[in-house]
Write a protein that holds these residues in place. Structure first.
Motif, PDB file in Angstrom:
ATOM      1  N   UNK A   1      50.941   1.669  65.861  1.00 38.02           N
ATOM      2  CA  UNK A   1      51.322   0.288  66.170  1.00 38.02           C
ATOM      3  C   UNK A   1      52.525  -0.161  65.353  1.00 38.02           C
ATOM      4  N   UNK A   2      53.329   0.797  64.888  1.00 44.12           N
ATOM      5  CA  UNK A   2      54.466   0.467  64.038  1.00 44.12           C
ATOM      6  C   UNK A   2      55.499  -0.390  64.755  1.00 44.12           C
ATOM      7  N   UNK A   3      55.763  -0.092  66.020  1.00 42.18           N
ATOM      8  CA  UNK A   3      56.860  -0.747  66.723  1.00 42.18           C
ATOM      9  C   UNK A   3      56.415  -1.606  67.906  1.00 42.18           C
ATOM     10  N   UNK A   4      55.271  -1.288  68.475  1.00 42.93           N
ATOM     11  CA  UNK A   4      54.689  -2.114  69.540  1.00 42.93           C
ATOM     12  C   UNK A   4      53.179  -2.132  69.355  1.00 42.93           C
ATOM     13  N   UNK A   5      52.495  -3.184  69.794  1.00 45.76           N
ATOM     14  CA  UNK A   5      51.031  -3.209  69.678  1.00 45.76           C
ATOM     15  C   UNK A   5      50.400  -2.046  70.434  1.00 45.76           C
ATOM     16  N   UNK A   6      49.344  -1.491  69.875  1.00 41.09           N
ATOM     17  CA  UNK A   6      48.679  -0.350  70.510  1.00 41.09           C
ATOM     18  C   UNK A   6      48.132  -0.700  71.885  1.00 41.09           C
ATOM     19  N   UNK A   7      47.670  -1.954  72.074  1.00 41.80           N
ATOM     20  CA  UNK A   7      47.081  -2.311  73.362  1.00 41.80           C
ATOM     21  C   UNK A   7      48.106  -2.447  74.476  1.00 41.80           C
ATOM     22  N   UNK A   8      49.395  -2.332  74.163  1.00 42.12           N
ATOM     23  CA  UNK A   8      50.428  -2.359  75.202  1.00 42.12           C
ATOM     24  C   UNK A   8      50.785  -0.963  75.690  1.00 42.12           C
ATOM     25  N   UNK A   9      50.201   0.053  75.081  1.00 44.40           N
ATOM     26  CA  UNK A   9      50.513   1.435  75.438  1.00 44.40           C
ATOM     27  C   UNK A   9      49.663   1.895  76.603  1.00 44.40           C
ATOM     28  N   UNK A  10      50.066   3.002  77.223  1.00 45.66           N
ATOM     29  CA  UNK A  10      49.324   3.569  78.335  1.00 45.66           C
ATOM     30  C   UNK A  10      48.052   4.249  77.880  1.00 45.66           C
ATOM     31  N   UNK A  11      47.188   4.513  78.842  1.00 46.49           N
ATOM     32  CA  UNK A  11      45.914   5.174  78.547  1.00 46.49           C
ATOM     33  C   UNK A  11      46.168   6.537  77.915  1.00 46.49           C
ATOM     34  N   UNK A  12      45.352   6.897  76.993  1.00 44.60           N
ATOM     35  CA  UNK A  12      45.501   8.155  76.269  1.00 44.60           C
ATOM     36  C   UNK A  12      46.311   7.950  75.012  1.00 44.60           C
ATOM     37  N   UNK A  13      47.544   7.485  75.172  1.00 41.84           N
ATOM     38  CA  UNK A  13      48.388   7.197  74.004  1.00 41.84           C
ATOM     39  C   UNK A  13      47.804   6.028  73.225  1.00 41.84           C
ATOM     40  N   UNK A  14      47.292   5.032  73.953  1.00 46.06           N
ATOM     41  CA  UNK A  14      46.703   3.868  73.287  1.00 46.06           C
ATOM     42  C   UNK A  14      45.523   4.275  72.421  1.00 46.06           C
ATOM     43  N   UNK A  15      44.630   5.094  72.956  1.00 43.75           N
ATOM     44  CA  UNK A  15      43.457   5.519  72.192  1.00 43.75           C
ATOM     45  C   UNK A  15      43.871   6.343  70.962  1.00 43.75           C
ATOM     46  N   UNK A  16      44.883   7.202  71.157  1.00 42.14           N
ATOM     47  CA  UNK A  16      45.354   8.002  70.024  1.00 42.14           C
ATOM     48  C   UNK A  16      45.926   7.092  68.940  1.00 42.14           C
ATOM     49  N   UNK A  17      46.732   6.112  69.356  1.00 37.88           N
ATOM     50  CA  UNK A  17      47.340   5.188  68.400  1.00 37.88           C
ATOM     51  C   UNK A  17      46.289   4.387  67.648  1.00 37.88           C
ATOM     52  N   UNK A  18      45.237   3.997  68.327  1.00 37.50           N
ATOM     53  CA  UNK A  18      44.222   3.161  67.711  1.00 37.50           C
ATOM     54  C   UNK A  18      43.408   3.911  66.663  1.00 37.50           C
ATOM     55  N   UNK A  19      43.232   5.229  66.852  1.00 34.35           N
ATOM     56  CA  UNK A  19      42.322   5.970  65.980  1.00 34.35           C
ATOM     57  C   UNK A  19      43.019   6.948  65.035  1.00 34.35           C
ATOM     58  N   UNK A  20      44.333   6.973  65.031  1.00 31.57           N
ATOM     59  CA  UNK A  20      45.026   7.820  64.074  1.00 31.57           C
ATOM     60  C   UNK A  20      45.156   7.074  62.737  1.00 31.57           C
ATOM     61  N   UNK A  21      45.384   7.786  61.629  1.00 34.80           N
ATOM     62  CA  UNK A  21      45.305   7.148  60.305  1.00 34.80           C
ATOM     63  C   UNK A  21      46.359   6.097  60.020  1.00 34.80           C
ATOM     64  N   UNK A  22      47.563   6.232  60.550  1.00 34.54           N
ATOM     65  CA  UNK A  22      48.627   5.306  60.178  1.00 34.54           C
ATOM     66  C   UNK A  22      48.453   3.914  60.768  1.00 34.54           C
ATOM     67  N   UNK A  23      47.779   3.783  61.900  1.00 32.00           N
ATOM     68  CA  UNK A  23      47.645   2.464  62.523  1.00 32.00           C
ATOM     69  C   UNK A  23      46.889   1.474  61.639  1.00 32.00           C
ATOM     70  N   UNK A  24      45.702   1.784  61.116  1.00 33.85           N
ATOM     71  CA  UNK A  24      45.039   0.809  60.239  1.00 33.85           C
ATOM     72  C   UNK A  24      45.818   0.541  58.956  1.00 33.85           C
TER      73      UNK A  24
END
Length: 253
Positions: free
Chosen positions: A186-209
């Motif tokens: 979510x560094x440059x855009x909110x994770x919930x604006x991403x497409x399916x698959x990429x959104x889930x990866x972004x939400x659960x990878x370590x850098x997002x929190x």
């Protein structure tokens, strides 16, 4: 001289050595400090107007750029560690009766310091571009603690990658996933604006929190859930990196 004082003395010597190597390596300085600023200018000035983030884009992007500044400086650590290992520098230290732990600690500490310099540069440029945080003094202290914790964890993980690699080139390549992860967060855009698959990866990878924790501290809307997850990720990565590095070092040194 006690074992502790000897280890501290050796660690300070290794730290000075690694600082001198960093200063004498313009590529390392560029990657660690200047390249994140170039990326910051590109995203904010070129792409920022195309993103809808609900606030000033510089306010939104700065926390992610701080994490990116940390990740971009890791390649120099991995290659330096591998260079010490493959060129026999470690063996010369052993002959000189230098504490083994000080060799690894020196690399981790200089990585943390280099990351702090890069983050300070990012914050300075962000203010020049209109960054307007709502953070209190305590929030800034929390953000600094988060940055130090991430840099320390990334330092140990990178040292482990450098020790495990067979060549200097492969050591540098081993850090590429760490460099790419901020782009898939979510560094440059909110994770919930991403497409399916990429959104889930972004939400659960370590850098997002971690990024969301920094964003919450700097903008005054910290989520305790993100903070707990960020600390857990950093502690976990530091522990994995430390155990992996020590195990590999004992086998190869």
């Amino acid at each position: 001289m006690s074992a502790l004082s000897t280890a501290l003395t050796d660690s300070s010597i290794m730290l000075r050595r690694n600082v001198k190597h960093t200063v004498r390596n313009p590529v390392a300085v560029f990657n660690a400090v200047l390249l994140p600023i170039v990326i910051m200018l590109m995203f904010v000035k070129v792409f920022g107007g195309a993103f809808s983030v609900g606030s000033s884009y510089i306010d939104y992007a700065t926390p992610g750029l701080l994490v990116m500044a940390i990740s971009y400086g890791l390649g120099a650590t991995a290659t330096a560690v591998n260079d010490d290992m493959t060129k026999g520098v470690i063996n010369r230290f052993k002959v000189m009766d230098v504490s083994r732990g000080s060799v690894l600690t020196g690399h981790v500490v200089v990585t943390t310091l280099r990351c702090l310099v890069a983050c300070a540069a990012i914050i300075g440029v962000a203010f020049a571009m209109g960054f307007d945080p709502a953070a209190s003094a305590l929030d800034w202290l929390g953000a600094l603690g988060m940055i130090v914790l991430l840099a320390f964890a990334a330092g140990w993980l990178t040292v482990a990658l450098g020790l495990a690699a067979k060549t200097v080139e492969s050591a540098g390549m081993a850090t590429v996933p760490l460099i790419m992860l901020p782009f898939l967060s979510s560094a440059f855009v909110p994770a919930d604006s991403m497409g399916a698959g990429v959104r889930q990866f972004a939400e659960y990878q370590p850098f997002t929190p971690i990024i969301e924790t920094l964003r919450g501290l700097l903008l005054g809307n910290l989520s305790s859930g993100d903070a707990y997850a960020a600390i857990a990720w950093c502690v976990g990565l530091a522990l994995v990196g430390y155990l992996w590095a020590v195990s590999t070092f004992k086998k190869r040194a």
